[in-house]
Design a protein around this motif. Structure first.
Motif, PDB file in Angstrom:
ATOM      1  N   ALA A  59     -10.950 -11.235   7.301  1.00 24.78           N
ATOM      2  CA  ALA A  59     -11.642 -10.399   8.285  1.00 24.78           C
ATOM      3  C   ALA A  59     -12.984  -9.925   7.756  1.00 24.78           C
ATOM      4  O   ALA A  59     -13.991  -9.913   8.482  1.00 24.78           O
ATOM      5  N   LEU A  60     -13.021  -9.520   6.473  1.00 26.27           N
ATOM      6  CA  LEU A  60     -14.284  -9.058   5.897  1.00 26.27           C
ATOM      7  C   LEU A  60     -15.275 -10.200   5.798  1.00 26.27           C
ATOM      8  O   LEU A  60     -16.471 -10.028   6.089  1.00 26.27           O
ATOM      9  N   LEU A  61     -14.794 -11.382   5.403  1.00 22.32           N
ATOM     10  CA  LEU A  61     -15.687 -12.534   5.299  1.00 22.32           C
ATOM     11  C   LEU A  61     -16.317 -12.847   6.649  1.00 22.32           C
ATOM     12  O   LEU A  61     -17.518 -13.139   6.753  1.00 22.32           O
ATOM     13  N   ASN A  62     -15.511 -12.765   7.698  1.00 18.41           N
ATOM     14  CA  ASN A  62     -16.036 -13.008   9.042  1.00 18.41           C
ATOM     15  C   ASN A  62     -16.995 -11.911   9.468  1.00 18.41           C
ATOM     16  O   ASN A  62     -18.036 -12.167  10.106  1.00 18.41           O
ATOM     17  N   GLN A  63     -16.675 -10.675   9.106  1.00 15.68           N
ATOM     18  CA  GLN A  63     -17.535  -9.533   9.447  1.00 15.68           C
ATOM     19  C   GLN A  63     -18.905  -9.656   8.787  1.00 15.68           C
ATOM     20  O   GLN A  63     -19.930  -9.272   9.380  1.00 15.68           O
ATOM     21  N   LEU A  64     -18.926 -10.215   7.564  1.00 16.61           N
ATOM     22  CA  LEU A  64     -20.188 -10.389   6.850  1.00 16.61           C
ATOM     23  C   LEU A  64     -20.970 -11.606   7.349  1.00 16.61           C
ATOM     24  O   LEU A  64     -22.109 -11.827   6.937  1.00 16.61           O
ATOM     25  N   GLY A  65     -20.373 -12.398   8.225  1.00 17.82           N
ATOM     26  CA  GLY A  65     -21.038 -13.592   8.718  1.00 17.82           C
ATOM     27  C   GLY A  65     -21.042 -14.720   7.704  1.00 17.82           C
ATOM     28  O   GLY A  65     -21.908 -15.595   7.723  1.00 17.82           O
ATOM     29  N   GLY A  66     -20.050 -14.691   6.800  1.00 19.73           N
ATOM     30  CA  GLY A  66     -19.985 -15.695   5.751  1.00 19.73           C
ATOM     31  C   GLY A  66     -20.838 -15.297   4.558  1.00 19.73           C
ATOM     32  O   GLY A  66     -21.685 -14.401   4.648  1.00 19.73           O
TER      33      GLY A  66
END
Length: 313
Positions: free
Chosen positions: A171-178
């Protein structure tokens, strides 16, 4: 001279390790007065002084310290014999294993039932130390310790070197946009253990200059580090064994393939005079066999460049 009572000898051995009557009493589950009386009775049986005044308390005399060391060896021999020659010809007894919190929670606790199935008559206790390199806790038979391996008074065997890499929640990785390049980890909060420098080592390997890992969130326990990471609170540094299960189940992901070999490692540590204990030997055989079957995080070749990680769909 008559043979001293086992209860009195155990009181002496406990007092010699703890250095206080109340701690010895707590371990033996008796009163402080009972320990004091046992030591006095033992002095009478032996015919020499075990205790001497030191301020408001008491300490062992020089002769008392030497005698206590011999008592410890004798009690260990008796305990090991009981394990080795128990009824029904099967391995019996109890075994207390001290393991670092992260290794205990995310590796040992996911496999420990297998050891019990192999040796159902061995009572297995798993505890965690206050310090990752502690190999001096009372009542512990085996230590799975994390450190430099320098414990000269113990039997020490390397279990595994450690490779560390950043890990975070999907979820965090997606929130950061990769994360497209290693320096992008600085866009998130860094999570790590107090007193360890794994982030600094990884920054150096990734060619990132100048960041201060101390600006992140610092925890005293690897369980807390990984709990925060799985909750999407930041990016943690995970090692190849502690994080293998949560990566396999998808609770955490690796933004980059770049791993670094750190100086500390996991070791199997026991007191030298207990290395032949049958229960300890059985646990060592099982642990090393299970570790050999575990697939840790794969450390890429040093020349490999960390690939970009696109955002999750």
């Amino acid at each position: 001279m008559r043979l001293p009572s086992t209860q009195a000898l155990r009181a002496l051995e406990a007092f010699s390790r703890h250095g206080t009557l109340w701690q010895a009493a707590a371990e033996l589950n008796v009163t402080r007065s009972a320990v004091s009386h046992q030591l006095r009775f033992l002095e009478q049986d032996l015919g020499f002084a075990l205790l001497q005044r030191a301020g408001k308390g008491v300490v062992l005399t020089a002769q008392g310290r030497h005698y206590a060391a011999e008592v410890r060896k004798a009690l260990t021999t008796l305990t090991d014999a009981a394990v080795q020659y128990g009824d029904r010809g099967v391995l019996q007894g109890s075994l207390t294993v001290s393991s670092t919190p992260g290794f205990a929670s995310f590796w040992l606790c996911t496999h420990a039932a297998e050891f019990k199935q192999l040796h159902p008559d061995v009572t297995l206790r798993i505890v965690t130390p206050h310090r990752l390199h502690d190999v001096a806790a009372p009542g512990v038979d085996v230590y799975i310790a994390y450190g430099d391996g320098d414990w000269p008074r113990h039997s020490v065997e390397l279990l595994s070197t450690v490779d560390c890499t950043p890990v975070c929640s999907p979820a965090l990785l997606n929130q950061l946009g990769g994360l497209n390049e290693p320096a992008d980890v600085l866009r998130a909060i860094l999570l790590h253990l107090s007193g360890l420098s794994e982030w600094t080592s990884w920054f150096a390997a990734a060619g990132i200059i100048g960041p201060d890992p101390e600006r992140g969130l610092i925890f005293s326990d690897m369980n807390l580090v990984l709990a925060a990471a799985m909750a999407g609170q930041g990016i943690a540094i995970g090692d190849n064994f502690v994080c293998s299960h949560v990566l396999e189940t998808g609770r955490l992901v690796r933004p980059f393939d770049l791993s670094v070999r750190v100086a500390s490692a996991y070791y199997f540590v026991t007191q030298r005079d207990r290395s032949g204990n049958p229960a300890i030997q059985a646990f060592a055989i099982w642990l090393k066999g299970r570790l050999a079957q575990t697939t840790p995080l794969r450390a890429p070749q040093p020349s490999a460049l960390p690939p970009a990680t696109p955002p999750l769909p």
